[in-house]
Each structure stands twice: as structure tokens, then as C-alpha cells.
Design a protein around this motif. Structure first.
Motif, PDB file in Angstrom:
ATOM      1  N   LEU A  24      40.850  31.589  37.948  1.00 31.53           N
ATOM      2  CA  LEU A  24      39.527  31.766  38.545  1.00 31.53           C
ATOM      3  C   LEU A  24      38.882  32.598  37.329  1.00 31.53           C
ATOM      4  CD1 LEU A  24      39.782  32.875  42.251  1.00 31.53           C
ATOM      5  CD2 LEU A  24      39.511  30.481  41.101  1.00 31.53           C
ATOM      6  N   ALA A  25      39.417  33.379  36.460  1.00 37.69           N
ATOM      7  CA  ALA A  25      39.031  34.256  35.425  1.00 37.69           C
ATOM      8  C   ALA A  25      38.432  33.088  34.261  1.00 37.69           C
ATOM      9  CB  ALA A  25      39.784  35.100  34.944  1.00 37.69           C
ATOM     10  N   ALA A  26      39.531  32.160  34.268  1.00 40.42           N
ATOM     11  CA  ALA A  26      38.992  31.259  32.910  1.00 40.42           C
ATOM     12  C   ALA A  26      37.761  30.404  33.352  1.00 40.42           C
ATOM     13  CB  ALA A  26      39.899  30.217  32.790  1.00 40.42           C
ATOM     14  N   VAL A  27      37.560  30.145  34.532  1.00 43.69           N
ATOM     15  CA  VAL A  27      36.262  29.356  35.179  1.00 43.69           C
ATOM     16  C   VAL A  27      35.063  30.384  35.110  1.00 43.69           C
ATOM     17  CG1 VAL A  27      35.227  28.399  37.190  1.00 43.69           C
ATOM     18  CG2 VAL A  27      37.451  27.790  36.534  1.00 43.69           C
ATOM     19  N   PHE A  28      35.225  31.715  35.424  1.00 46.43           N
ATOM     20  CA  PHE A  28      34.175  32.676  35.060  1.00 46.43           C
ATOM     21  C   PHE A  28      33.740  32.665  33.798  1.00 46.43           C
ATOM     22  CE2 PHE A  28      33.151  36.901  33.838  1.00 46.43           C
ATOM     23  CZ  PHE A  28      31.950  37.054  34.584  1.00 46.43           C
ATOM     24  N   GLU A  29      34.447  32.587  32.956  1.00 43.14           N
ATOM     25  CA  GLU A  29      34.291  32.772  31.272  1.00 43.14           C
ATOM     26  C   GLU A  29      33.359  31.581  30.999  1.00 43.14           C
ATOM     27  OE1 GLU A  29      37.660  33.056  28.988  1.00 43.14           O
ATOM     28  OE2 GLU A  29      38.123  35.105  29.752  1.00 43.14           O
ATOM     29  N   THR A  30      33.595  30.160  31.551  1.00 42.59           N
ATOM     30  CA  THR A  30      32.734  29.190  31.484  1.00 42.59           C
ATOM     31  C   THR A  30      31.489  28.961  32.216  1.00 42.59           C
ATOM     32  OG1 THR A  30      34.721  28.109  30.768  1.00 42.59           O
ATOM     33  CG2 THR A  30      32.909  26.691  31.154  1.00 42.59           C
ATOM     34  N   THR A  31      31.564  29.283  33.481  1.00 41.44           N
ATOM     35  CA  THR A  31      30.623  28.728  34.247  1.00 41.44           C
ATOM     36  C   THR A  31      29.628  30.190  34.669  1.00 41.44           C
ATOM     37  OG1 THR A  31      31.940  29.196  36.322  1.00 41.44           O
ATOM     38  CG2 THR A  31      31.682  26.716  35.292  1.00 41.44           C
ATOM     39  N   GLY A  32      30.137  31.478  34.680  1.00 41.08           N
ATOM     40  CA  GLY A  32      29.723  32.436  35.214  1.00 41.08           C
ATOM     41  C   GLY A  32      29.790  32.852  36.782  1.00 41.08           C
ATOM     42  N   ILE A  33      30.577  31.839  37.321  1.00 41.44           N
ATOM     43  CA  ILE A  33      30.732  32.241  38.635  1.00 41.44           C
ATOM     44  C   ILE A  33      31.817  33.237  38.932  1.00 41.44           C
ATOM     45  CG2 ILE A  33      31.560  31.099  41.079  1.00 41.44           C
ATOM     46  CD1 ILE A  33      30.823  28.581  39.716  1.00 41.44           C
ATOM     47  N   ARG A  34      31.614  34.472  39.541  1.00 39.87           N
ATOM     48  CA  ARG A  34      32.591  35.406  39.970  1.00 39.87           C
ATOM     49  C   ARG A  34      33.704  34.927  40.387  1.00 39.87           C
ATOM     50  NH1 ARG A  34      28.558  40.547  41.353  1.00 39.87           N
ATOM     51  NH2 ARG A  34      27.183  40.733  39.627  1.00 39.87           N
TER      52      ARG A  34
END
Length: 238
Positions: A24-34
Motif C-alpha cells: 500500500l505504501a508503494a501505491v501511495f507513492e505513485t497514485t497519492g492514495i493514502r
């Protein structure tokens, strides 16, 4: 295929997250979704992520308009459980065509295979290999299964054209023949390409080739052989 529902999207996204090995942290870095919002959405809580962010998430996971993107080689890994693969293949099953599996004919505890899924390419690593060889085939329901005499871990995946060229070349070198009851996917792919003639392929041309391929496929599924189709086309031209 019908558009994915709001209930199906989190299921598909969760399966792709695990197959791609993303946190989830990697997705946050790319998409900005918390991460907290993404976790809640994946568990089925509505209205915690905007529609635009859901679209950005699915694109990041390799989907566009409900289908696997054709501009990248999808890299998935399955660690012994079939649930995530089953979710993806069930939700994206029809009417995708062609479906072609490229396998190493020497099975081992760890296996790398490639799947041509419509116009998209998927590199799939499985550990351990399925106990029954038909398990994955039953999930994918491929039009063709091509066994290659080499390990597939070294097939390039940086560019779609490189992946396609490497696998089709290996199939040709291995003497793979297309049965008369089946359409030659590689042949049709070459027809879609401009080649060395200097022709310019347009969007209309691409649609036309797709329609032609679908028509030929339906005709052969109805019992017509390639020879019969060729004779009918010749008679029409004459």
C-alpha cells in the motif's frame, strides 16, 4: 465485456496488488492514495476513494477500460495460491481472444510462463508449480498452449515488441505448427504490422484486421477449414 461493478473493482485491485507484489505504501507513492483509505476501499467500504483515483489506481495496476493494458508486459507472481489468479481470470475472462500460453516443457518447482491475453502480454511466475498441469489451463482456457524447450526466465519484458518477438521466434525455431482447425495468431499479427513495404497502419486498418480475424475464427469454429475459406475468397475475387 460488461463494465466492472463497484463491488468487483476492489476484488480485482486486491488480486492484482498481490500478484504484482505491491505494498500500500508503494501505491501511495505513485497514485497519492493514502494507505488507510486504500485499505478501507479494498475491504469494500465505498466513497473513501474518488472515482478519478480509482481509475488512476487501476491504470497503475495494469488495467484500462476494464481490460489489461497492451502497452506494457504485466509481471505477476503467484506463491502457491490460486485465489488471486482465479479472481483476475474470472473477472476478465470473456470475450478476450486470442488466449495463448507459452510454457517451458521441462516443469520444475518454480515455473515461468507467458500468456498472450488478447493484445496484452503477461509474465507469470508460479512457485510451486501446479500439481496438475491442467489447473492453470482450466483457469485461462487458452486457444493454444505452446511448449518451448528453453527456460523462459530470460525473455525480455522491458518492451512488448521484444517480448512478442522473442516468444514467437522461439516457437518458430521449435517447429511449432498451427493446426488447420486454428487461426495462426502470429501470422495475423504480422498482417497487422506495416512490415517493410512502407505502408502506414491507421486506426481503421487495425479495426479491420481485428474484424477479419474474428470472422475467420468464427468460420473455423463453425467447421470450415482454412482451405475452404481460401477457395471462397478466391472465388469472390475472381
Amino acid at each position: 465485456m460488461p463494465a466492472l461493478t463497484n463491488e468487483q473493482l476492489p476484488l480485482l485491485a486486491g488480486a492484482l496488488l498481490r500478484l504484482r507484489g505491491l505494498t500500500l505504501a508503494a501505491v501511495f507513492e505513485t497514485t497519492g492514495i493514502r494507505p488507510a483509505n486504500l485499505s478501507a476501499w479494498l475491504k469494500g467500504k465505498p466513497q473513501v476513494i474518488s472515482t478519478s483515483r480509482v481509475a488512476a489506481l487501476m491504470y497503475h495496476l495494469g488495467l484500462q477500460s476494464g481490460q489489461l493494458r497492451a502497452d506494457i508486459v504485466h509481471t505477476w507472481a503467484n506463491q502457491g495460491e490460486w485465489a488471486h489468479l482465479r479472481t483476475v481470470f474470472t473477472l476478465l475472462q470473456d470475450p478476450v481472444t486470442p488466449r495463448c500460453m507459452f510454457l517451458n516443457e521441462h516443469r520444475g518447482m518454480s515455473q515461468t510462463m507467458f500468456l498472450l491475453w488478447g493484445h496484452a502480454w503477461v509474465r507469470l511466475s508460479i512457485t510451486p508449480a501446479p500439481m496438475a498441469s491442467d489447473d492453470l489451463t482450466a483457469l485461462v482456457r487458452p486457444d493454444r498452449v505452446i511448449l518451448l524447450p528453453v527456460m523462459l526466465e530470460g525473455i525480455p519484458t522491458q518492451a512488448v515488441d521484444e517480448t512478442r518477438s522473442a516468444l514467437l521466434s522461439l516457437a518458430e525455431q521449435g517447429g511449432q505448427e498451427i493446426p488447420c482447425s486454428e487461426l495462426a495468431h502470429g501470422f495475423m499479427q504480422r498482417l497487422r504490422d506495416p512490415g517493410d513495404k512502407g505502408d502506414v497502419a491507421t486506426a481503421t486498418d487495425a479495426i479491420g484486421w481485428t474484424l477479419l480475424e474474428g470472422t475467420l475464427r468464427r468460420a473455423m469454429q463453425a467447421g470450415m477449414s482454412p482451405a475452404e475459406l481460401a477457395v471462397r475468397i478466391d472465388k469472390f475475387l475472381l
